[in-house]
Structures are given as C-alpha cells and as structure tokens.
Design an enzyme around this catalytic site. Structure first.
Site: not given
Ligand code: FEO
Length: 399
Positions: A28, A82, A84, A86, A144, A163, A191, A224
């Site tokens: 993104h 989370h 999101e 991903d 996040h 995250d 990050y 990640h």
C-alpha cells in the site's frame, strides 16, 4: 507426497505456519525493498489454535505448513489479532477448510471482519483457556488499526504482537538474531516510521504498561519479518526511542526538480549542513519514493523540503510526499522550505505552510528563486543549512 512448505517450531507448543512473500515491492505505497512475510502461528494445546492467517494468494502455503504438523480440521479456534487483509485475506478460505469452533477478535476486529468478509467473530474480553495454557489479550487500538490486539500464550511465553515490532523483511531464517543487526535496525525503524509513527503516544503507553502485565516472555512473534527469542529489552528500547522522537543529529534534504534550479538550492543547503559537521542525506523524488522519505524524516532532526511551482501549485511529487509525511505525524523537527519558480511562485510557500501545519520549527524563512538561483541565493541556501545544522547540534546536546 510430502509438502515442501513445512511448519517451523518456535517454542514447545507453537509453530510458525506463515508465508514468505519474496516479490512484493509495493505494500500500500510502502516500498518493501526486501519483500515481507505474513506470519501465522499454530498453538497445539487441547484446543488447537491458529493465530492470524495470511494475505490472499498465500492460503495454500499456510495450509501446507499447518498440514506438516497437524490435520487442519483439528484446529478449534482462530484468533484474528489484526483484520487488515495482509492477515485476514485468507481467513474466509481458512474458515471454510477448517470449520473452527470459534473465531475470536477484538470488539473492533469483529466489526471489521464482518464488514470485509461477513465473518461472525466472537469478541474476546477475557483470557481463553486452551487446556494446559491460556491466551490473554491486550487491545492495542490503532497499532496499527482500530481492531488490533496482542495475544499472549502463557504456557510458552509467546507474545503474538501482530504489526507491532514487525519488519518488512522476507528471508529464509525465522529469528531476528540470524540477520545482520544493521539490516534489522533499518527495517524495524523503516517499518515503525511508515506504519506506527502516527500512534507514538499509544506505543509509549503500551511500553509503560507491559511490566505490570508480568508476562513470562520467551518469544515476541510479530506478523511480519523475523521473531525475537532474546534481547527483548533492546526491542522495547528501540520502540521507545522511535516513539519518543527525540531530535537526532542528522539532516535530510528532500527535493523535486524540473530544470535543476531547485536541485541547485538543495545541494547548496546540504553543503551548508555538511560544513557544520552534520551528516546529511539528499533525496531526489525523481528516483525515490515516499517510504524512503518518511524513514529519512524519522531519523533526522533537520529536514528541508524543496520543489518548483507547477501550474500555480507545489510540484505534485512533493505534494504527495508532504501529505504522506503529515499523516504520520513526525515530531520535534527543524524544517526548511525552498524552491524555484518561473512566475507565480506558490511552491515554496505551500511547503512552508505544510511544515507549519506539521509544527516543524522554521527559524529561517523559505527561499524561492526565479527560474535559476543566483549566486547570492545559493549562498543564502548554504548559510541556511549551516545555521540550522548548528541549531540542531545545540538542540540535540540539550536533549
Ligand atoms: Fe500487517 Fe496493519 O497489517
């Protein structure tokens, strides 16, 4: 035939079952120059539990890794730390394949999963027993996204931090201590700057609250990049340092140019900074992008932005970068605006106004040259760099 996608054990009862995305370069809008990983984790207790899933397109890889240690249909719970995409992109497929007894999420996580996928998740408000061990949860809203939460498995001391503490870093090693320290520090700070920085006050609150939770920490497992199995104090200290945003003795000069006039001003300013003995980095927006800019902004106490005027507006590449940087709320910066124009001259003024909006201190007014900077204007730019670098040195010394 045995799959080549295997799970990797991270503690006595927990396995990494995520996916490595070697190819992604645009996350993104964030340049993931080393790719990334989407980490998912499998807890094998009386209640077999999957923590997060992976991005759509990596479902098969995750399922093969799970299958290397257990029949996926034996999974009882899925925890969505989370929502999101991903981490939730493969969730719908996972639910269909696994048919878990329950999917757990935070209050906002349940709403987000419903909105994205029509998934009905149960809201977790208290620890969940998995049998021999328990999973407890800490809501980390806006770290996040509003749905974010951290899970902690007490039996093995594993913190699933989603995250937080992550890095966009694809690799064939699982542990942070297996990567060069410089690479890890760069990717962690990049990050943080690009994903977390806007919520630095919440990071400090989280770090302050961690000791009172008395977590018997053995592993920090972000969603990640590599995982941490030692030096937790250094990880938390790095995040505290990023979140405090104290001025650092470095400068960044970010510019866009059409016919090299603004570039000449950028070089003159940077040379002034250099003459004052402060490390300076020049970033040309023709060959760079916004996540590199934000990383440099986060790591610099002095930041100069320069751009020409185009059609009565600041040059579009600079407008893009300023919008992006403003959203991430960098603090405690000395700023400087400059640019070149042909006639109307809005560019440098608009940059100065944006720096004012971001609360950058601007002790020296912007410089704007007509068509091509004169020798006098270049000298003014040099002197501005020299003077502001001197001011930065004093500010850093006082901190
Ligand atoms: Fe890795 Fe905010 O998702």
């Amino acid at each position: 035939m045995k799959s080549f996608y295997n799970a990797e054990k991270i503690s006595e009862n927990v396995w990494w079952v995520g996916a490595v995305d070697w190819s992604v370069r645009n996350f993104h809008g964030y340049l993931t120059e080393r790719g990334t990983t989407y980490n998912a984790f499998l807890i094998i207790d009386e209640k077999v539990t999957l923590i997060d899933t992976v991005k759509a397109g990596f479902f098969a890889e995750m399922m093969e890794r799970i299958s290397s240690v257990i029949d996926p249909e034996k999974i009882d719970y899925i925890i969505s730390n989370h929502a999101e995409p991903d981490h939730s992109g493969a969730l719908q497929q996972a639910i269909e394949a696994i048919k878990p007894e329950k999917v757990f999420a935070s209050v906002m996580g349940a709403k987000t999963l419903k909105a994205y996928y029509g998934i009905d998740a149960e809201v977790v408000t208290a620890p969940v027993s998995l049998g021999a061990g328990n999973l407890s949860f800490v809501e980390t809203r806006m770290l996040h996204w509003p749905d974010s939460m951290i899970s902690f498995y007490d039996r093995d001391g594993v913190m699933f931090s989603q995250d937080a503490f992550g890095q966009h870093l694809a690799g064939s090693k699982l542990w942070a201590d297996e990567y060069p320290g410089e690479t890890l520090e760069y990717e962690m700070s990049k990050y943080y700057a690009n994903i977390i920085n806007a919520q630095s006050a919440k990071v400090l609150s989280l770090l302050d609250s961690l000791p009172s939770l008395n977590l018997p920490l053995q592993v920090i497992a972000p969603d990640h990049g590599p995982l941490f199995r030692r030096n937790f104090g250094e990880v938390f200290s790095a995040y505290r340092r990023y979140a405090e945003q104290k001025p650092q003795l470095r400068a960044a000069v970010i510019f866009a140019t059409m016919w090299h006039a603004t570039e000449d001003l950028a070089r003159a300013f940077a040379d002034g900074v250099r003459a004052a003995g402060v490390e300076v980095k020049i970033i040309d927006l023709a060959v760079s992008e916004r996540s590199a800019v934000m990383t440099a902004v986060a790591n610099s106490g002095l930041v100069a932005f320069g751009a020409p005027t185009m059609n009565n507006q600041v040059f579009p590449a600079m407008a893009d970068v300023l919008t992006y940087v403003k959203g991430l709320k960098p603090q405690n910066k000395i700023g400087f605006a400059f640019g070149s124009c042909g006639w109307s001259g809005e560019g440098a003024k608009q940059i100065a106004a944006e720096l004012e909006n971001m609360k950058f201190e601007q002790p020296i007014a912007f410089i704007q040259s007509k068509y091509k900077p004169t020798g006098e204007e270049l000298l003014k730019a040099f002197e501005a760099g020299y003077t502001l670098a001197g001011q930065l040195k004093e500010t850093v010394a006082a901190n």
